[in-house]
Design a protein around this motif. Structure first.
Motif, PDB file in Angstrom:
ATOM      1  N   ARG A 103       0.864  -1.187   0.000  1.00  0.00           N
ATOM      2  CA  ARG A 103       0.000   0.000   0.000  1.00  0.00           C
ATOM      3  C   ARG A 103       0.893   1.227   0.000  1.00  0.00           C
ATOM      4  NH1 ARG A 103      -4.815  -2.385  -0.929  1.00  0.00           N
ATOM      5  NH2 ARG A 103      -5.732  -3.419   0.858  1.00  0.00           N
ATOM      6  N   LEU A 119      -3.605  -3.118   9.435  1.00  0.00           N
ATOM      7  CA  LEU A 119      -3.693  -4.057   8.320  1.00  0.00           C
ATOM      8  C   LEU A 119      -3.975  -3.310   7.011  1.00  0.00           C
ATOM      9  CD1 LEU A 119      -3.732  -7.079   7.732  1.00  0.00           C
ATOM     10  CD2 LEU A 119      -6.132  -7.130   8.336  1.00  0.00           C
ATOM     11  N   TRP A 128       2.884  -7.212   8.243  1.00  0.00           N
ATOM     12  CA  TRP A 128       1.513  -7.241   7.697  1.00  0.00           C
ATOM     13  C   TRP A 128       0.995  -8.690   7.616  1.00  0.00           C
ATOM     14  CZ3 TRP A 128       0.135  -9.828   3.229  1.00  0.00           C
ATOM     15  CH2 TRP A 128      -1.211  -9.691   2.863  1.00  0.00           C
ATOM     16  N   ARG A 132      -2.304 -10.068   9.422  1.00  0.00           N
ATOM     17  CA  ARG A 132      -3.381 -10.582   8.577  1.00  0.00           C
ATOM     18  C   ARG A 132      -3.777 -11.996   9.042  1.00  0.00           C
ATOM     19  NH1 ARG A 132      -6.243  -9.209   3.413  1.00  0.00           N
ATOM     20  NH2 ARG A 132      -7.097 -11.220   2.888  1.00  0.00           N
ATOM     21  N   MET A 303     -10.329  -2.853  12.046  1.00  0.00           N
ATOM     22  CA  MET A 303     -11.549  -3.671  12.017  1.00  0.00           C
ATOM     23  C   MET A 303     -12.779  -2.750  11.965  1.00  0.00           C
ATOM     24  SD  MET A 303     -10.864  -6.884  11.997  1.00  0.00           S
ATOM     25  CE  MET A 303      -9.438  -6.588  11.005  1.00  0.00           C
ATOM     26  N   THR A 310     -19.057  -0.098   5.167  1.00  0.00           N
ATOM     27  CA  THR A 310     -19.135  -0.978   4.000  1.00  0.00           C
ATOM     28  C   THR A 310     -20.460  -1.744   3.901  1.00  0.00           C
ATOM     29  OG1 THR A 310     -17.813  -2.496   5.335  1.00  0.00           O
ATOM     30  CG2 THR A 310     -16.683  -1.357   3.573  1.00  0.00           C
ATOM     31  N   ALA A 311     -20.822  -2.438   4.999  1.00  0.00           N
ATOM     32  CA  ALA A 311     -22.031  -3.257   4.916  1.00  0.00           C
ATOM     33  C   ALA A 311     -23.272  -2.377   4.787  1.00  0.00           C
ATOM     34  CB  ALA A 311     -22.136  -4.166   6.137  1.00  0.00           C
ATOM     35  N   VAL A 370     -19.015  -0.713  -3.096  1.00  0.00           N
ATOM     36  CA  VAL A 370     -18.872   0.410  -2.160  1.00  0.00           C
ATOM     37  C   VAL A 370     -17.457   0.971  -2.119  1.00  0.00           C
ATOM     38  CG1 VAL A 370     -20.828  -0.218  -0.713  1.00  0.00           C
ATOM     39  CG2 VAL A 370     -18.582  -1.083  -0.128  1.00  0.00           C
ATOM     40  N   SER A 441      -9.292  -8.742  -4.384  1.00  0.00           N
ATOM     41  CA  SER A 441      -8.804 -10.072  -4.735  1.00  0.00           C
ATOM     42  C   SER A 441      -7.346 -10.190  -4.315  1.00  0.00           C
ATOM     43  CB  SER A 441      -8.926 -10.248  -6.260  1.00  0.00           C
ATOM     44  OG  SER A 441      -8.407 -11.491  -6.634  1.00  0.00           O
ATOM     45  N   ARG A 444      -4.315  -8.850  -0.802  1.00  0.00           N
ATOM     46  CA  ARG A 444      -4.920  -7.736  -0.066  1.00  0.00           C
ATOM     47  C   ARG A 444      -6.432  -7.760  -0.149  1.00  0.00           C
ATOM     48  NH1 ARG A 444      -0.391  -4.663   2.241  1.00  0.00           N
ATOM     49  NH2 ARG A 444      -2.011  -3.782   3.536  1.00  0.00           N
ATOM     50  N   CYS A 446     -10.365  -8.488   0.747  1.00  0.00           N
ATOM     51  CA  CYS A 446     -10.996  -8.219   2.047  1.00  0.00           C
ATOM     52  C   CYS A 446     -11.031  -9.466   2.930  1.00  0.00           C
ATOM     53  CB  CYS A 446     -12.424  -7.716   1.822  1.00  0.00           C
ATOM     54  SG  CYS A 446     -13.301  -7.438   3.366  1.00  0.00           S
ATOM     55  N   GLY A 448     -12.677  -9.602   5.638  1.00  0.00           N
ATOM     56  CA  GLY A 448     -13.980  -9.625   6.326  1.00  0.00           C
ATOM     57  C   GLY A 448     -15.113 -10.026   5.401  1.00  0.00           C
ATOM     58  N   GLY A 452     -19.015  -9.643   6.111  1.00  0.00           N
ATOM     59  CA  GLY A 452     -19.668  -8.579   5.350  1.00  0.00           C
ATOM     60  C   GLY A 452     -20.853  -9.122   4.562  1.00  0.00           C
ATOM     61  N   GLN A 455     -23.791 -10.121   6.860  1.00  0.00           N
ATOM     62  CA  GLN A 455     -24.547  -8.974   7.379  1.00  0.00           C
ATOM     63  C   GLN A 455     -25.443  -8.378   6.300  1.00  0.00           C
ATOM     64  OE1 GLN A 455     -21.152  -6.637   8.600  1.00  0.00           O
ATOM     65  NE2 GLN A 455     -21.558  -7.021  10.745  1.00  0.00           N
ATOM     66  N   VAL A 456     -24.880  -8.223   5.108  1.00  0.00           N
ATOM     67  CA  VAL A 456     -25.655  -7.611   4.020  1.00  0.00           C
ATOM     68  C   VAL A 456     -26.882  -8.468   3.711  1.00  0.00           C
ATOM     69  CG1 VAL A 456     -25.609  -7.031   1.556  1.00  0.00           C
ATOM     70  CG2 VAL A 456     -23.656  -6.444   3.007  1.00  0.00           C
TER      71      VAL A 456
HETATM   72  C1  HEM Z   1     -19.975  -5.554   2.545  1.00  0.00           C
HETATM   73  C2  HEM Z   1     -18.928  -5.413   3.318  1.00  0.00           C
HETATM   74  C3  HEM Z   1     -17.521  -5.175   2.867  1.00  0.00           C
HETATM   75  C4  HEM Z   1     -17.025  -4.795   1.646  1.00  0.00           C
HETATM   76  C5  HEM Z   1     -17.808  -4.523   0.363  1.00  0.00           C
HETATM   77  C6  HEM Z   1     -15.578  -4.719   1.768  1.00  0.00           C
HETATM   78  C7  HEM Z   1     -14.718  -4.384   0.737  1.00  0.00           C
HETATM   79  C8  HEM Z   1     -13.347  -4.334   0.858  1.00  0.00           C
HETATM   80  C9  HEM Z   1     -12.450  -4.010  -0.218  1.00  0.00           C
HETATM   81  C10 HEM Z   1     -12.874  -3.686  -1.645  1.00  0.00           C
HETATM   82  C11 HEM Z   1     -11.189  -4.051   0.270  1.00  0.00           C
HETATM   83  C12 HEM Z   1      -9.896  -3.771  -0.517  1.00  0.00           C
HETATM   84  C13 HEM Z   1      -9.450  -5.039  -1.195  1.00  0.00           C
HETATM   85  C14 HEM Z   1      -8.257  -4.878  -2.113  1.00  0.00           C
HETATM   86  O1  HEM Z   1      -7.521  -3.889  -2.010  1.00  0.00           O
HETATM   87  O2  HEM Z   1      -8.072  -5.789  -2.952  1.00  0.00           O
HETATM   88  C15 HEM Z   1     -11.277  -4.410   1.659  1.00  0.00           C
HETATM   89  C16 HEM Z   1     -10.186  -4.553   2.488  1.00  0.00           C
HETATM   90  C17 HEM Z   1     -10.293  -4.789   3.838  1.00  0.00           C
HETATM   91  N1  HEM Z   1     -11.459  -5.060   4.533  1.00  0.00           N
HETATM   92 FE1  HEM Z   1     -13.303  -5.173   3.784  1.00  0.00          FE
HETATM   93  N2  HEM Z   1     -15.226  -5.025   3.045  1.00  0.00           N
HETATM   94  C18 HEM Z   1     -16.378  -5.332   3.755  1.00  0.00           C
HETATM   95  C19 HEM Z   1     -16.459  -5.728   5.070  1.00  0.00           C
HETATM   96  C20 HEM Z   1     -15.395  -5.827   5.936  1.00  0.00           C
HETATM   97  C21 HEM Z   1     -15.492  -6.225   7.317  1.00  0.00           C
HETATM   98  C22 HEM Z   1     -16.786  -6.636   8.004  1.00  0.00           C
HETATM   99  C23 HEM Z   1     -14.219  -6.163   7.831  1.00  0.00           C
HETATM  100  C24 HEM Z   1     -13.725  -6.469   9.222  1.00  0.00           C
HETATM  101  C25 HEM Z   1     -14.457  -6.537  10.293  1.00  0.00           C
HETATM  102  C26 HEM Z   1     -13.339  -5.741   6.764  1.00  0.00           C
HETATM  103  C27 HEM Z   1     -11.986  -5.547   6.903  1.00  0.00           C
HETATM  104  C28 HEM Z   1     -11.135  -5.235   5.854  1.00  0.00           C
HETATM  105  C29 HEM Z   1      -9.692  -5.087   6.023  1.00  0.00           C
HETATM  106  C30 HEM Z   1      -8.921  -5.208   7.330  1.00  0.00           C
HETATM  107  C31 HEM Z   1      -9.169  -4.813   4.753  1.00  0.00           C
HETATM  108  C32 HEM Z   1      -7.708  -4.564   4.383  1.00  0.00           C
HETATM  109  C33 HEM Z   1      -7.020  -5.885   4.048  1.00  0.00           C
HETATM  110  C34 HEM Z   1      -5.529  -5.722   3.750  1.00  0.00           C
HETATM  111  O3  HEM Z   1      -5.104  -4.657   3.306  1.00  0.00           O
HETATM  112  O4  HEM Z   1      -4.816  -6.708   3.947  1.00  0.00           O
HETATM  113  N3  HEM Z   1     -14.078  -5.554   5.632  1.00  0.00           N
HETATM  114  N4  HEM Z   1     -12.603  -4.572   2.001  1.00  0.00           N
END
Ligand code: HEM
Length: 506
Positions: A103, A119, A128, A132, A303, A310-311, A370, A441, A444, A446, A448, A452, A455-456
């Motif tokens: 990043r 993270l 990291w 993770r 977190m 997001t959700a 989102v 994908s 990196r 998601c 969660g 996610g 919940q949705v």
């Molecule tokens: C509908 C719900 C959610 C959507 C649409 C979503 C979407 C995303 C997206 C697009 C990314 C970036 C992925 C990338 O760069 O390839 C991401 C990263 C991340 N999400 Fe989610 N997310 C959701 C829910 C959550 C939840 C519930 C959590 C934790 C409680 C979470 C924790 C994280 C974390 C920690 C990252 C960073 C991962 C990293 O950089 O290693 N997300 N999410």
């Protein structure tokens, strides 16, 4: 002329050898390695920043239509590459994911352990990786997600109870606000063990943190402007982080004091789990990193940031589409009547049987991801992709919003909400199908996703199952304003209002 098979074979061989030699020559001369992907010419200092507009995912799609699915930009002084087709996304997030898994580091981050010890914005590397693994194993595993089922049932129950009151009065409700509140309460209870705090404005501080993080700061792209802090971003960032830190310190202190009084029934939240690992290696195989209070605070904040908007934003968009498409809403309600029945609410165990709901969610995430540009990545070394040179430390922006609306992938009705397009096509949102990447994908992607999606689906199903919905004041479905607001995520610009009528028999 001789067209014998041998002559054809020889001439093919000769052509192949010639093009191989020419390629070697170009590579060794450095010409091809230095050829950046096509892109608009940059202006001095600001580069192409002026082309981003107030909804960058839309502006970037128009530019990619002109320059191609791997497009070069300069954002201020930062080289960037914009990826806008499933094939190109497959190259950057799949085949060459290891090169593009870091990043970009914003200079404030160097002072701020929240960004370097968490993270989401932490650079790729052994630290990291350890964090993770800790998150996926201890906080976001399937078993952990299941353990909060009771809490989710309570929160969804409160949401439905509140909507029933409005239904009895036949009042329009601000559905966006109600859903946002319910999802924030769920996230806070799961992560912090509480949804309010007597001393601090818990949700206000978290929302402010997200707002400040989402503000466009020119100094991130033109670093020599940073000491001037022209937009006051740096001051705001530091002030918000002080409030966040004070809040988290207090909540952690409360947990430490409360631990002595926990009984066997106590539902462990994320802070309890992390405190129970205090002073131990983050990852037993990487003994270098030991969990201390700063790690806990940084992980907790990520977190919260990951789950806060997001959700609820995903639900808001999906529900808006259902309101705009009454036949789709009717189809979903029919499915719910058949599988769940009108004598009870939806349970989490019903969700795997709700196939049409699954298609509705995918279709909504296709049209309204989102995080439309994912979280930016940074290349860790020089690379050559599709014969174009991508310099080390380039910012990689994957425009999943453009990919989700590409007619060559989704056919001519790409702008229409048609969940049926997913019947038997095997595409899911887990990051293996590069045409649909709402959760990103690769390394990196998601972590969660399971939570996610659950919940949705749960909240969307419950809203559609428990109530019949109408638009206020004779509004037609086509009048629903679908404008977007750009920030860390892209929610509706204006809240969705609707009038519920309770429809269950209990
Ligand atoms: C509908 C719900 C959610 C959507 C649409 C979503 C979407 C995303 C997206 C697009 C990314 C970036 C992925 C990338 O760069 O390839 C991401 C990263 C991340 N999400 Fe989610 N997310 C959701 C829910 C959550 C939840 C519930 C959590 C934790 C409680 C979470 C924790 C994280 C974390 C920690 C990252 C960073 C991962 C990293 O950089 O290693 N997300 N999410």
């Amino acid at each position: 002329m001789d067209f014998s098979p041998l002559a054809i074979l020889l001439s093919l061989l000769f052509t192949a050898l010639l093009s191989f030699a020419a390629r070697r020559l170009l590579l060794s001369s450095g010409w091809s390695r230095r050829r950046l992907p096509p892109g608009p010419p940059p202006l001095p200092i600001i580069g192409n920043l002026h082309l981003l507009g107030h909804l960058p995912h839309r502006s970037l799609r128009s530019l990619s239509a002109q320059y191609g699915p791997i497009m070069s930009l300069r954002l201020g002084l930062v080289p960037a590459v914009v990826v806008s087709s499933p094939e190109a996304a497959g190259l950057f997030l799949g085949t060459h994911d290891a090169i593009f898994a870091s990043r970009p580091r914003i200079p404030e981050a160097e002072l701020d352990f929240y960004t370097t010890k968490g993270l989401v914005f932490t650079e790729y590397g052994p630290y990291w990786r350890s964090v993770r693994k800790l998150c996926t194993t201890h906080l976001l595993s399937a078993a952990r997600v299941r353990s909060f089922e009771g809490m989710r049932r309570e929160e969804v129950g409160s949401l439905v109870a509140s909507l029933r009151e409005s239904a009895a009065a036949h009042e329009a409700v601000d559905l966006s606000a109600q859903v946002e509140r319910a999802m924030e309460d769920m996230a806070c209870r799961m992560i912090l063990g509480r949804s309010t705090d007597g001393e601090h404005d818990l949700k206000g501080i978290i929302q402010e943190n997200a707002r400040v993080a989402g503000v466009f700061n020119l100094a991130d792209y033109v670093p020599f402007l940073r000491p001037l802090d022209l937009q006051g971003s740096s001051r705001q960032f530091k002030a918000v982080r002080r409030s966040v830190d004070k809040l988290l310190e207090k909540i952690i202190d409360d947990h430490v004091q409360d631990t002595a009084h926990y009984d066997s029934e106590h539902q462990q939240d994320f802070i309890d789990i992390l405190l129970s690992m205090m002073n131990q290696p983050i990852d037993p195989r990487e003994e270098k990193y030991i969990i201390d209070r700063t790690n806990i605070k940084a992980i907790i904040l990520d977190m919260i940031s990951g789950s806060f908007e997001t959700a609820s934003t995903s639900i808001d968009w999906a529900f808006s589409e259902l309101m705009r498409n009454p036949q789709t809403m009717a189809h979903l309600q029919e499915e719910l009547e058949t599988i769940v029945g009108l004598t009870r609410m939806v349970e989490e165990s019903d969700l795997p049987k709700l196939n049409y709901l699954d298609m509705v969610v995918k279709e909504s995430m296709r049209l309204h991801p989102v995080v439309p540009l994912l979280v930016p990545r940074e290349s860790m070394e020089d690379a050559v992709i599709n014969e174009c040179f991508i310099p080390k430390k380039s910012r990689i922006i994957v425009n999943i919003w453009a990919i989700g609306r590409d007619p060559s992938v989704w056919s001519e009705n790409t702008e229409k909400f048609v969940p049926e397009r997913f019947v038997d096509n095997g595409i899911d949102v887990k990051g293996h199908h590069f045409e649909l990447l709402p959760f990103g994908s690769g390394r990196r992607g998601c972590p969660g996703i399971q939570l996610g999606l659950l919940q949705v689906k749960l909240v969307l199903a419950q809203l559609a199952h428990c109530f019949k919905w109408e638009l206020p004041k004779d509004m037609a479905p086509s009048d629903i304003d679908m404008s977007e607001r750009f920030g860390l995520s892209v929610p509706r610009a204006n809240h969705l209002l609707a009038v519920p009528t309770y429809r269950l028999l209990v």
